[in-house]
Motif scaffolding. Structure first.
Motif, mmCIF file in Angstrom:
data_model
loop_
_atom_site.group_PDB
_atom_site.id
_atom_site.type_symbol
_atom_site.label_atom_id
_atom_site.label_comp_id
_atom_site.label_asym_id
_atom_site.label_seq_id
_atom_site.Cartn_x
_atom_site.Cartn_y
_atom_site.Cartn_z
ATOM 1 N N VAL A 1 21.939 -49.076 -107.995
ATOM 2 C CA VAL A 1 20.668 -49.560 -108.543
ATOM 3 C C VAL A 1 20.179 -50.811 -107.809
ATOM 4 O O VAL A 1 18.974 -50.988 -107.612
ATOM 5 N N LEU A 2 21.092 -51.667 -107.368
ATOM 6 C CA LEU A 2 20.694 -52.864 -106.619
ATOM 7 C C LEU A 2 20.396 -52.541 -105.160
ATOM 8 O O LEU A 2 19.559 -53.191 -104.541
ATOM 9 N N VAL A 3 21.056 -51.541 -104.623
ATOM 10 C CA VAL A 3 20.702 -51.064 -103.280
ATOM 11 C C VAL A 3 19.261 -50.557 -103.315
ATOM 12 O O VAL A 3 18.456 -50.866 -102.424
ATOM 13 N N ASP A 4 18.925 -49.831 -104.360
ATOM 14 C CA ASP A 4 17.574 -49.282 -104.510
ATOM 15 C C ASP A 4 16.512 -50.378 -104.628
ATOM 16 O O ASP A 4 15.369 -50.174 -104.238
ATOM 17 N N LEU A 5 16.904 -51.547 -105.138
ATOM 18 C CA LEU A 5 15.979 -52.687 -105.249
ATOM 19 C C LEU A 5 15.894 -53.484 -103.945
ATOM 20 O O LEU A 5 15.228 -54.514 -103.894
#
Length: 181
Positions: A67-71
């Motif tokens: 989810v943080l990679v996606d951000l």
């Protein structure tokens, strides 16, 4: 040498002194030949600690949930970037990949990571050393409160003793050194 995990803030709105402390931590780890394990982000103190380590020639391992990679906050320059399916698995993998832990100033996420590592140590699920860097008395109120938990028998004194405390990064690393094999 050792793989040392650093827990710290990822906020983009911090005073420069906290970013400098993180960069100093990464650089000191690298100078002493340690690998930095971090939360895999490239922002705030988390970004500064990895930049400091790399600038001093250190190796970096980032552990970050998808989810943080996606951000788009992942440290894509990490020597090794491990992507997990969530925050809980991130903490588990950080514990597995690390020989010791340093906690710098931070907020809820930093405290969550500290307490996860500390709790699992009190349960003898690992014997890895932990040190809290109480720079400028940042953690003094928390430490005072934790001592009252021990006084009231909500925390065993031996559990409290598992958390080492230092005022500076070099002192923190000096405390860890005898515990590293």
């Amino acid at each position: 040498m050792a793989a040392i995990c650093v827990f710290c803030a990822s906020s983009r709105t911090l005073d420069q002194r906290w970013l400098d402390l993180a960069a100093e931590t990464g650089a000191e780890l690298a100078r002493r030949g340690h690998t930095l394990v971090s939360g895999g982000g490239c922002v705030g103190m988390m970004g500064a600690v990895t930049d400091g380590a790399r600038a001093a020639g250190g190796r970096t391992v980032g552990v970050i949930p998808q989810v943080l990679v996606d951000l788009e906050v992942a440290d894509l320059a990490a020597d090794e970037l491990l992507v997990t399916d969530g925050m809980a698995s991130r903490k588990t993998l950080m514990i597995e990949k690390s020989d010791a832990f340093i906690t710098l100033p931070g907020g809820l996420g930093t405290l969550d990571e500290l307490f996860e590592v500390w709790t699992t140590a009190t349960l003898a699920l690992h014997g890895k050393p932990m040190v809290l860097v109480d720079a400028d008395g940042f953690y003094r109120p928390l430490l005072d409160w934790l001592r009252t938990l021990a006084d009231r028998r909500f925390l065993k004194p031996a559990g409290l003793d598992l958390l080492l405390v230092a005022d500076t990064v070099p002192a923190a690393l000096d405390l860890l050194t005898p515990h590293l094999t």
